[in-house]
Design an enzyme around this catalytic site. Structure first.
Site, PDB file in Angstrom:
ATOM      1  N   HIS A 387       0.844  -1.202   0.000  1.00 21.30           N
ATOM      2  CA  HIS A 387       0.000   0.000   0.000  1.00 21.30           C
ATOM      3  C   HIS A 387       0.886   1.261   0.000  1.00 21.30           C
ATOM      4  CE1 HIS A 387      -3.749   2.235   1.226  1.00 21.30           C
ATOM      5  NE2 HIS A 387      -2.839   3.069   1.706  1.00 21.30           N
ATOM      6  N   GLU A 388       1.814   1.323   0.960  1.00 21.08           N
ATOM      7  CA  GLU A 388       2.652   2.523   1.089  1.00 21.08           C
ATOM      8  C   GLU A 388       3.617   2.673  -0.090  1.00 21.08           C
ATOM      9  OE1 GLU A 388       1.780   4.739   3.006  1.00 21.08           O
ATOM     10  OE2 GLU A 388       0.531   3.628   4.414  1.00 21.08           O
ATOM     11  N   HIS A 391       1.800   4.364  -2.881  1.00 21.04           N
ATOM     12  CA  HIS A 391       1.842   5.829  -2.721  1.00 21.04           C
ATOM     13  C   HIS A 391       3.216   6.365  -3.139  1.00 21.04           C
ATOM     14  CE1 HIS A 391      -1.975   6.485  -0.818  1.00 21.04           C
ATOM     15  NE2 HIS A 391      -1.695   5.802   0.278  1.00 21.04           N
ATOM     16  N   HIS A 394       3.788   6.375  -6.833  1.00 20.44           N
ATOM     17  CA  HIS A 394       2.942   7.409  -7.443  1.00 20.44           C
ATOM     18  C   HIS A 394       3.700   8.747  -7.382  1.00 20.44           C
ATOM     19  CE1 HIS A 394      -1.423   9.246  -7.627  1.00 20.44           C
ATOM     20  NE2 HIS A 394      -0.691   9.567  -8.676  1.00 20.44           N
TER      21      HIS A 394
END
Length: 598
Positions: A387-388, A391, A394
């Site tokens: 998940h991190e 980010h 991105h």
């Protein structure tokens, strides 16, 4: 490893390399002094922002100050988060916060001054080649202009700012400080005090009596304060309507969506498409009832684990390898960047004394992103890692492909990149799993994410929409009215196969998100967009991957709906939500197959 290490004992390779931001304290101090000097010059354009040349120079200065301040702020706070008890970084963090406020004040004249120019002149400036780099900024100012008031009116609204915080502040104080729940019996039959923190643990109990008692205790407590809590929520709605009317928006909802330039149809569409798919939710509830072997499924049975805890012991190195392998569908370019993050110490991995809890991805433009974890060797931590890193990558792609202003992407888009990685990891684990118990554990883990992130948040979004519309039509939001609306929504969303206990009608009273109005829909749209991307990537391969990488590289260079649309996810149509629902349907079918022999 049971012992929590001191920061000084943590192996260097499992800490992040903050030297990539500033080699040492002296370099930080030097940059701090530079910003202080720039602040002194920040006002030199005041009263002169009338032509393209001056505005371009002013924007360049604004960018320089903002970027340097961001670097100082991020470094100081990450240093502080490593060990919050350390006085040095604590002081540095405070110093950087004060500097940010100072910078904000010094530059506060820029936007209002440009906005005070006639609309025709603003349009010309937006097309001026000298301001090509700032075209988006100027177009955004033009879009905001009809909602910006005169100087004296803006000053008055700014003064109302503190008063408008009151409903949220009162709710927080009451909910966190004053509200006390009674004692209830735990699994061992002992009388213990019920708290916000322990409530979910009670609902996860295998004993239905323990669940029921905790559930009733919570809602009986809120019920005693229903008049006060209804007045507080109603005051918050009134505040939203006041701002919407003062700023000339058609409604409070449209005011909230304006910032991201999201059409109201996206919000309405989400609700309508979820309504269309409620039979799937009802089918999942029937399956839950069967798996829990209960005669009646109650509202307090929603958090009870459907399968025995399946212990998955996953060390950090294994977690990294699994995440790397699971992201194979995204292609070599993406995985190379991911590996760089793993190898170049972007990540602060393990817990240590004084370290900030939780996990996040952060960083400053011009330097690689950073990730803070508190890794435990379990499934949850592996999902947190992917998940991190979603980010982080991105931001990595966004920064590499955009100038400073256009690299900042909004929350509406942020959760898409992180949730997509989770979807691909889940897909990979399910494909690989041969143990029916493990498979069932993964399926329920994923299905519950759909229930809580898509269905529940959409129900919240619908509740907010209804109560604002009623208030805008002049109706009073009494506790009876709020409870009636909320109870009916639960009946609709959970279906007739479920006993919708009367107590649930008070749940609106304990949801803090209702004080950050019209925010929760982003959880549902973000999750749906990510699920849609994952489906396209696994089914189409390369063309879908290219579109997705295009999305990551777009940063904030356009409005979120446009960026997603270019990448193949049109949130103004029901399609992405329908694609997400087809994934949910597939999960339910797999679960039904696994349980058909039971």
């Amino acid at each position: 490893m049971n012992k929590v290490l001191k920061r000084s004992e943590v192996p260097v390779e499992s800490t992040w390399r903050l030297e990539d931001l500033f080699p040492d304290q002296a370099a930080w101090n030097e940059e701090y002094a530079k910003v202080k000097q720039l602040i002194g010059r920040a006002g030199e354009f005041q009263g002169k922002l009338k032509d393209a040349d001056t505005i371009a120079r002013c924007f360049a200065m604004e960018d320089e100050i903002s970027l340097l301040t961001e670097r100082l702020y991020v470094y100081a706070n990450m240093l502080h988060h490593q060990d919050t008890a350390e006085p040095g970084p604590q002081a540095l963090s405070e110093k950087s916060k004060k500097l940010s406020v100072e910078v904000g004040e010094a530059l506060s004249y820029v936007t209002p001054e440009i906005l005070s120019l006639p609309e025709e002149q603003l349009r010309k400036l937006a097309e001026d080649p000298k301001l090509a780099e700032y075209k988006r900024t100027l177009e955004e100012m033009l879009r905001q202009k009809p909602h910006v008031l005169s100087k004296s009116e803006e000053s008055l609204l700014a003064q109302v700012g503190n008063v408008s915080q009151a409903p949220n502040t009162i709710f927080s104080m009451m909910n966190n400080a004053d509200l006390k729940f009674p004692k209830v019996k735990n699994d061992k039959g002992e009388e213990v005090e019920l708290t916000h923190g322990s409530y979910i643990q009670f609902l996860e109990s295998r004993n239905p009596e323990v669940r029921r008692e905790a559930f009733k205790a919570v809602y009986d407590t809120y019920g005693k304060w229903k008049n006060t809590l209804a007045s507080t929520l109603s005051a918050n709605v009134t505040k939203n309507i006041f701002y919407a009317r003062a700023r000339k928006y058609p409604s409070a909802l449209e005011m909230s969506l304006f910032g991201d330039n999201v059409p109201k149809s996206v919000y309405d569409n989400l609700i309508a498409t979820i309504h269309e798919n409620l039979p799937l939710m009802h089918r999942y509830m029937a399956l839950r009832k069967k798996l829990l072997k209960v005669d009646e499924l109650h509202m307090y049975d929603l958090f009870t684990p459907l399968v025995e805890e399946f212990d998955m012991d996953i060390g950090y190195d294994d977690a990294k390898k699994t995440v790397y392998d699971s992201l194979t569908p995204l292609g070599e370019e993406y995985r190379k960047a991911l590996q760089e993050g793993f190898d170049s110490r972007w990540i602060d991995v393990q817990e240590n004394e004084g370290k900030r809890s939780g996990a996040y991805s952060w960083g400053a433009y011009g330097t690689h992103p950073y990730v803070l974890l508190n890794h435990k060797d379990n499934l949850n931590s592996m999902f947190t890692l992917t998940h991190e890193m979603g980010h982080a990558l991105h931001s990595y792609y966004s920064d590499a492909n955009n100038n400073y202003r256009d690299a900042q992407y909004p929350i509406f888009l942020a959760e898409v990149a992180s949730t997509l990685n989770e979807a691909l990891l889940m897909h990979y684990l399910l494909e690989k799993s041969t143990d029916p118990k493990e498979k069932m554990y993964l399926l329920t883990y994923y299905a519950d994410q759909f229930r809580t992130t898509v269905f529940r948040q959409t129900m919240f979004a619908e509740f907010e929409k209804i109560i604002h519309e009623k208030a805008e039509q002049g109706e009073a939001l009494t506790p009876q009215e709020l409870s009636g609306i909320y109870y009916d929504l639960n009946k609709k969303y959970y279906g007739d196969g479920m006993v919708v206990d009367k107590d649930i009608e008070m749940e609106w009273a304990r949801i803090p998100h209702f004080y950050t109005s019209f925010y929760v829909y982003k959880y549902a749209t973000g999750f749906s967009a990510a699920t849609s991307f994952a489906k396209q990537i696994t089914e189409e391969g390369a063309p879908a991957v290219d579109r997705y990488l295009g999305f990551l590289k777009s940063g904030g260079s356009d409005y979120p709906i446009n960026i997603l649309k270019k990448a193949g996810v049109d949130m103004s149509s029901p399609e992405p939500i329908r694609q997400a629902m087809s994934v949910f349907k597939d999960l339910i079918e797999q679960m039904e197959q696994l349980t058909s022999g039971k």
